[in-house]
Motif scaffolding. Structure first.
Motif, PDB file in Angstrom:
ATOM      1  N   LYS A 122      63.784 -27.159  21.782  1.00 44.84           N
ATOM      2  CA  LYS A 122      65.192 -27.215  22.205  1.00 44.84           C
ATOM      3  C   LYS A 122      66.038 -27.743  21.054  1.00 44.84           C
ATOM      4  O   LYS A 122      65.576 -28.560  20.259  1.00 44.84           O
ATOM      5  N   SER A 145      72.464 -35.219  23.406  1.00 44.39           N
ATOM      6  CA  SER A 145      71.125 -34.622  23.419  1.00 44.39           C
ATOM      7  C   SER A 145      70.277 -35.016  24.612  1.00 44.39           C
ATOM      8  O   SER A 145      69.117 -34.612  24.698  1.00 44.39           O
ATOM      9  N   ARG A 146      70.815 -35.779  25.509  1.00 45.57           N
ATOM     10  CA  ARG A 146      70.011 -36.226  26.645  1.00 45.57           C
ATOM     11  C   ARG A 146      69.429 -35.053  27.429  1.00 45.57           C
ATOM     12  O   ARG A 146      68.260 -35.060  27.803  1.00 45.57           O
ATOM     13  N   ASP A 147      70.247 -34.034  27.665  1.00 46.22           N
ATOM     14  CA  ASP A 147      69.802 -32.908  28.489  1.00 46.22           C
ATOM     15  C   ASP A 147      68.610 -32.183  27.890  1.00 46.22           C
ATOM     16  O   ASP A 147      67.699 -31.785  28.625  1.00 46.22           O
ATOM     17  N   ILE A 148      68.595 -31.978  26.563  1.00 46.94           N
ATOM     18  CA  ILE A 148      67.480 -31.222  25.991  1.00 46.94           C
ATOM     19  C   ILE A 148      66.172 -32.013  26.063  1.00 46.94           C
ATOM     20  O   ILE A 148      65.097 -31.426  26.181  1.00 46.94           O
ATOM     21  N   VAL A 150      65.387 -34.137  28.565  1.00 45.62           N
ATOM     22  CA  VAL A 150      64.978 -34.021  29.970  1.00 45.62           C
ATOM     23  C   VAL A 150      64.388 -32.636  30.230  1.00 45.62           C
ATOM     24  O   VAL A 150      63.341 -32.501  30.876  1.00 45.62           O
ATOM     25  N   GLN A 151      65.035 -31.604  29.724  1.00 49.79           N
ATOM     26  CA  GLN A 151      64.550 -30.237  29.924  1.00 49.79           C
ATOM     27  C   GLN A 151      63.170 -30.036  29.294  1.00 49.79           C
ATOM     28  O   GLN A 151      62.275 -29.446  29.909  1.00 49.79           O
TER      29      GLN A 151
END
Length: 191
Positions: A122, A145-148, A150-151
């Motif tokens: 990611k 960048s938190r979302d990437i 978690v993903q």
């Protein structure tokens, strides 16, 4: 110089942390296990005891081939730079210093024995803001960048990790020397 900059710009960092709602302290329910080395037997014992489905590294020293071979699950790394173009140290700073603002970003990748050379999972790109410096770029990057992270962890736990090819050249970067840092700051206004 970086340590001095962190002290000098501590107020900016505190505002950034508050503005972006970054959590910089462990949650009360989290258990912290201190080990002398990420490559030591104590670290491996702790991981085996926990039995995680994935390990996500952030700001960790390089894991040896031997340690990686013993890991019971996928090992991912959060890197404050767009890999493979900005591998190593201060990826956000080097993107800006190189005039490559479109690659001010982060990468989550598989860990291998190289320096940020594992398969890219990611990436996220963002922008620095007024007052940001080499002492705060990593905080700014963490915020977007938190979302990437978690993903990537969710995909690892589901057994669905897929690498992407960013189509970028590969280069390892190091801390700038004090003279190159000052020159870049004075000529390009990138601190």
């Amino acid at each position: 110089l970086t340590r001095l900059g962190k002290r000098f710009f501590a107020g900016h960092a505190a505002r950034l942390i508050a503005e972006e709602k970054l959590e910089t302290e462990p949650r009360p329910t989290q258990t912290i296990i201190h080990v002398p080395s990420a490559n030591g037997p104590e670290c491996l014992q702790a991981i085996e005891k926990i039995g995680p489905g994935v390990v996500l590294l952030a700001g960790c020293r390089l894991l040896s081939r031997n340690m990686l071979a013993k890991m019971p699950c996928p090992v991912l790394n959060y890197h404050a730079g767009i890999a493979p173009k900005y591998r190593g140290m201060n990826g956000g700073y080097w993107a800006l210093a190189s005039g490559d603002r479109g690659n001010f970003g982060t990468t989550v990748h598989l860990v291998d024995a190289g320096v940020d050379t594992g398969g890219v999972l990611k990436q996220a790109r963002g922008k620095s803001k007024r007052g940001d410096t080499i002492a705060s770029y990593a905080l700014r990057q963490a915020a977007f960048s938190r979302d990437i992270c978690v993903q990537a962890v969710a995909e690892a736990l589901a057994g669905k990790l897929t690498t992407i090819d960013p189509g970028l050249p590969s280069k390892q970067w190091f801390h700038p020397t004090i003279w190159s840092y000052l020159w870049t700051g004075l000529t390009k206004r990138v601190w």
